[in-house]
Enzyme design. Structure first.
Site, PDB file in Angstrom:
ATOM      1  N   LYS A  52       0.812  -1.211   0.000  1.00 51.18           N
ATOM      2  CA  LYS A  52       0.000   0.000   0.000  1.00 51.18           C
ATOM      3  C   LYS A  52       0.852   1.271   0.000  1.00 51.18           C
ATOM      4  CE  LYS A  52      -4.251  -1.958   1.749  1.00 51.18           C
ATOM      5  NZ  LYS A  52      -3.804  -3.352   1.956  1.00 51.18           N
TER       6      LYS A  52
HETATM    7  C1  LIG Z   1      -4.405  -4.437   1.325  1.00 53.15           C
HETATM    8  C2  LIG Z   1      -3.652  -5.711   1.165  1.00 53.15           C
HETATM    9  C3  LIG Z   1      -4.060  -6.713   0.263  1.00 53.15           C
HETATM   10  C4  LIG Z   1      -5.331  -6.606  -0.549  1.00 53.15           C
HETATM   11  O1  LIG Z   1      -5.208  -5.643  -1.566  1.00 53.15           O
HETATM   12  P1  LIG Z   1      -6.523  -5.026  -2.247  1.00 53.15           P
HETATM   13  O2  LIG Z   1      -6.020  -3.923  -3.085  1.00 53.15           O
HETATM   14  O3  LIG Z   1      -7.399  -4.553  -1.126  1.00 53.15           O
HETATM   15  O4  LIG Z   1      -7.156  -6.122  -3.049  1.00 53.15           O
HETATM   16  C5  LIG Z   1      -3.283  -7.847   0.152  1.00 53.15           C
HETATM   17  N1  LIG Z   1      -2.166  -8.014   0.897  1.00 53.15           N
HETATM   18  C6  LIG Z   1      -1.743  -7.083   1.770  1.00 53.15           C
HETATM   19  C7  LIG Z   1      -0.526  -7.342   2.565  1.00 53.15           C
HETATM   20  C8  LIG Z   1      -2.459  -5.892   1.937  1.00 53.15           C
HETATM   21  O5  LIG Z   1      -2.039  -4.959   2.821  1.00 53.15           O
END
Ligand SMILES: *Cc1c(COP(=O)(O)O)cnc(C)c1O
Length: 470
Positions: free
Chosen positions: A113
């Site tokens: 993120k």
């Molecule tokens: C947020 C997250 C996801 C999921 O991603 P999306 O964009 O919500 O589908 C998967 N793995 C980790 C470690 C995350 O922080």
């Protein structure tokens, strides 16, 4: 580039106009009027580019009302070796020929993120600086999103972050990561309750429109278009790193929750990137896997949502999914409005009998799910076979990706977090602690800065009002 709403009720807007929200007034999500198409000549030039130049090429097509020099400067400040650990930003690790991991989690909070959120922080600061406005970001987190937002907004001019988290319910590592921030513009509020209580408070505050406006409350949740946009870049980067020529195709396996990451892959494919399959992996919370297999989208209740060992994928419904369904219906806003009027009432919709469900194949999507035993076994297998340690979310992607890939098409699995964040599961898989990346050795011993509050909307509002004075 102009942006419209997936529900058809918003006059076209510029990038800067949708940047701070992403949700349009009719309840839909902002989406480009048309995706930019990248032709063969452009793709050829892009192949030789580093991350920053590639980012400029992609982002300048979507954020076209930011002057080129300014955008270039923002990108140069965001995607640095200092912040992301290498000049490649998202380096490709090859496990064996045709089988790769794209490392997306080398940013400050060790989860993918950061790639979007770090850009968002700089874009917000830039736009607010121009208009002279300020913004108070209110959010609820059970871990990754909150810390990634705080690390992106720390010390930024004109921005404050009020982040609610369930008191005592996050991992020690996650808690320390957030609460050790000492910046004056970061407010950690530990709520005596569970994550849903935190989320309910955010909803209640957001529904008080007068308060929201007076206090200039905004959010950074995953429906923000700029986050999706930022993630498109690494699909191109990963593709070029894993192939020799633009004649080749690749498949991506994506550990998914709110459908933000894989939505960016979908947009990259619509722009003309030669992606064969977009392999969507869920954990035990398989609402999306169920849809791609059956055509039925049935959001879960909070009670049905399981707590798993890949917690960042524990979702009851997928907030970005509406953008894909908009494209699937041939951009039929009326249809999307009808489908989401059911979703917004907590009901399911069923596309299985409609011809458009068969179109899912044309969009490259396939899906599968994983579970605790499978992810632990995958972590162990990948470690034994390649001496590469992956986290629980990445393991779900690897598991499903390996099962659904086509043999002769290279597979790129998205690494969405570092194993250091999930030491319990790593212990279970390989019998030892994951290594701590440099700089994080002492995290849990740093002084922490937070307040504890009851589940009390009025008290939280009062706290925000008191601390958001200029
Ligand atoms: C947020 C997250 C996801 C999921 O991603 P999306 O964009 O919500 O589908 C998967 N793995 C980790 C470690 C995350 O922080």
């Amino acid at each position: 580039m102009r942006y419209i709403s997936t529900r058809g009720g918003m006059p076209p807007k510029s990038f800067s106009e949708i940047l701070l929200s992403g949700l349009s007034p009719d309840g839909g999500l902002a989406i480009p009027e048309a995706y930019p198409k990248i032709d063969a000549d452009e793709l050829k030039t892009w192949r030789g580019m580093n991350y920053q130049s590639l980012a400029f090429e992609v982002l300048s097509r979507f954020a076209d009302d930011i002057p080129a020099d300014d955008l270039q400067e923002i990108i140069a400040r965001t995607y640095t070796e200092e912040i992301f650990g290498s000049d490649d930003i998202t380096p490709l690790k090859t496990l064996e020929p045709g089988f790769h991991i794209l490392a997306l989690s080398n940013g400050p909070t060790l989860a993918f993120k950061d790639i979007a959120m770090q850009l968002l922080g700089n874009l917000f600061e830039y736009t607010l600086g121009k208009s002279g406005e300020t913004l108070n970001i209110l959010g609820a987190t059970s871990g990754d999103t909150g810390s990634s937002a705080e690390y992106a907004m720390r010390g930024k001019q004109g921005i404050r972050v009020f982040m609610l988290s369930p008191h005592g319910k996050m991992s020690r590592f996650q808690t320390a990561q957030m609460f050790s921030l000492q910046e004056e513009n970061i407010f950690n509020i530990a709520i005596r309750g569970v994550f849903d209580d935190c989320q309910d408070i955010v909803k209640a505050v957001s529904n008080d429109h007068a308060f929201k406006q007076a206090q200039r409350i905004g959010t950074v949740n995953s429906i923000n278009w700029a986050r999706v946009m930022a993630q498109i870049v690494y699909y191109f980067k990963g593709y070029f790193a894993a192939t020799q020529s633009n004649e080749e195709e690749v498949s991506f396996a994506v550990p998914s929750g709110n459908f933000g990451n894989i939505c960016a892959g979908h947009v990259a494919r619509m722009m003309g990137l030669p992606i064969r399959q977009l392999i969507l992996a869920t954990n035990e919370n398989d609402v999306l896997d169920e849809f791609f297999k059956t055509g039925v989208y049935r959001p879960r209740t909070t009670r049905e949502t399981k707590h798993t060992s890949s917690p960042s994928m524990d979702i009851s419904k997928a907030s970005n999914f509406e953008r894909f369904v908009y494209d699937l219906t041939g951009r039929d806003a009326e249809k999307v409005t009808e489908l989401w009027s059911a979703v917004d009432r907590g009901q399911a919709f069923d596309l299985s009998n409609l011809s458009l469900f068969r179109k899912i194949k044309d969009f490259g999507f396939v899906s599968g799910n994983s579970n605790h035993a499978a992810r632990i076994a995958t972590i162990r297998e990948i470690y034994d076979k390649y001496q590469v340690l992956v986290d629980t979310h990445t393991a779900d992607g690897l598991r499903v990706g390996q099962a659904l890939r086509e043999q002769d098409v290279p597979l790129i699995c998205m690494e969405t977090a570092q194993p250091a964040k999930f030491s319990e599961s790593i212990q279970e898989a390989i019998g030892q602690e994951p290594p701590r990346p440099a700089g994080y050795e002492n995290l849990e011993n740093l002084p922490q800065r937070y307040v504890i509050k009851d589940v009390d909307v009025e008290a939280i509002k009062a706290y925000i009002a008191e601390h958001s004075k200029d």
